[in-house]
Design an enzyme around this catalytic site. Structure first.
Site, short mmCIF file in Angstrom:
data_model
loop_
_atom_site.label_atom_id
_atom_site.label_comp_id
_atom_site.label_asym_id
_atom_site.label_seq_id
_atom_site.Cartn_x
_atom_site.Cartn_y
_atom_site.Cartn_z
N SER A 120 2.74 -1.18 -1.80
CA SER A 120 1.80 -1.03 -0.70
C SER A 120 0.38 -1.31 -1.20
O SER A 120 0.12 -2.36 -1.81
CB SER A 120 1.94 0.36 -0.08
OG SER A 120 1.27 0.45 1.15
N ASP A 158 8.20 -5.29 8.56
CA ASP A 158 6.91 -4.84 8.06
C ASP A 158 5.85 -5.83 8.52
O ASP A 158 6.05 -7.05 8.43
CB ASP A 158 6.96 -4.78 6.53
CG ASP A 158 5.69 -4.24 5.89
OD1 ASP A 158 4.77 -3.84 6.61
OD2 ASP A 158 5.65 -4.21 4.64
N HIS A 189 8.24 -0.89 5.97
CA HIS A 189 7.25 -0.62 4.94
C HIS A 189 7.48 0.78 4.34
O HIS A 189 7.70 1.75 5.05
CB HIS A 189 5.85 -0.67 5.55
CG HIS A 189 4.76 -0.62 4.54
ND1 HIS A 189 4.32 -1.74 3.86
CD2 HIS A 189 4.04 0.42 4.06
CE1 HIS A 189 3.37 -1.39 3.03
NE2 HIS A 189 3.18 -0.09 3.11
#
Length: 244
Positions: free
Chosen positions: A88, A181, A211
């Site tokens: 991330s 995502d 995600h």
């Protein structure tokens, strides 16, 4: 390993829907290193936005990487075999550190391992449209995250790796994306651009994942398989770096 923590402190954006994904307690990096072979891990906690906007967080990550490189002998590690890894927001910063290392004279990154990074603040891809209201990471959240990270700074190639015009000379990369995502397409595009620039890239896509799915190794086969492959790539890649 750059810790994720994509949510800047002091979040005041739109109400966030509850996350429905059950999460394992450990972070993804906790599961990368156990197993045969010796790898040393150093985790970076950087200053978050919006209190500390760009370039504070990136400066912290570059400084930490440079410090490890400069103190390799003292730490008992091989300074020629340094990898940057993250998921991330951590992956976004790891990618930026890899770009910075290419242009630096005093430290080198041998490998980059990136899991669903945010790389392009234009947020103009098809996956943003398809997953705009996803409960795990929405377009609205990403708009806030980029704003909090950048502050008053203009988006640039050092702030967002996808904006770099020249990707030649970057270290070999493992890039993992999740099919559901908003960040999917920019991850794929970055991998393809690196590959076209002569960088060795392994791109993996988990089509049905969202995600943050690496946090769910306790429940998801795909998460366990991806973490195992990430670890394998990391070990093999650093082994190759040591033989050059």
């Amino acid at each position: 390993m750059v810790r994720p923590g994509s949510l800047p402190s002091g979040y005041t954006g739109p109400p966030r829907p509850p996350k429905r994904m059950p999460r394992s307690r450990p972070q993804p990096g906790d599961r990368l290193l156990p197993g045969p072979g010796r790898l040393a891990e150093r985790r970076v906690r950087r200053r978050p936005g919006p209190e500390h906007p760009y370039p504070a967080g990136l400066d912290d990550c570059v400084a930490a990487t440079r410090w490890v490189s400069g103190h390799a002998a003292e730490l008992g590690v091989d300074g020629s075999r340094l990898a940057v890894a993250g998921d991330s927001a951590g992956a976004s910063l790891a990618a930026a550190v890899a770009v910075a290392s290419r242009d630096a004279a005093d430290f080198t990154v041998a490998l980059q391992v990136l899991a669903y990074p945010a790389l392009d603040p234009t947020m103009s891809t098809a996956s943003y449209a398809a997953n705009a209201d996803d409960p795990f990471l929405s377009r609205g959240e990403m708009e806030y995250y980029w704003s909090a990270y950048l502050g008053d700074a203009e988006a640039s190639s050092t702030a967002a790796a996808a904006l770099a015009q020249d990707l030649t000379g970057l270290p070999p990369a493992y890039l993992l994306v999740a099919g559901r995502d908003v960040l999917h397409d920019e991850g794929v595009a970055y991998a393809e651009r690196m590959r076209a620039s002569g960088v060795s890239v392994r791109l993996r896509s988990q089509a049905e994942m969202v995600h943050g799915f690496l946090l769910c190794t306790g429940w998801l086969d795909a998460a366990r398989a991806s973490v195992t492959e990430l670890a394998s790539y990391l070990r093999a890649g650093l082994g190759r770096a040591g033989s050059l």
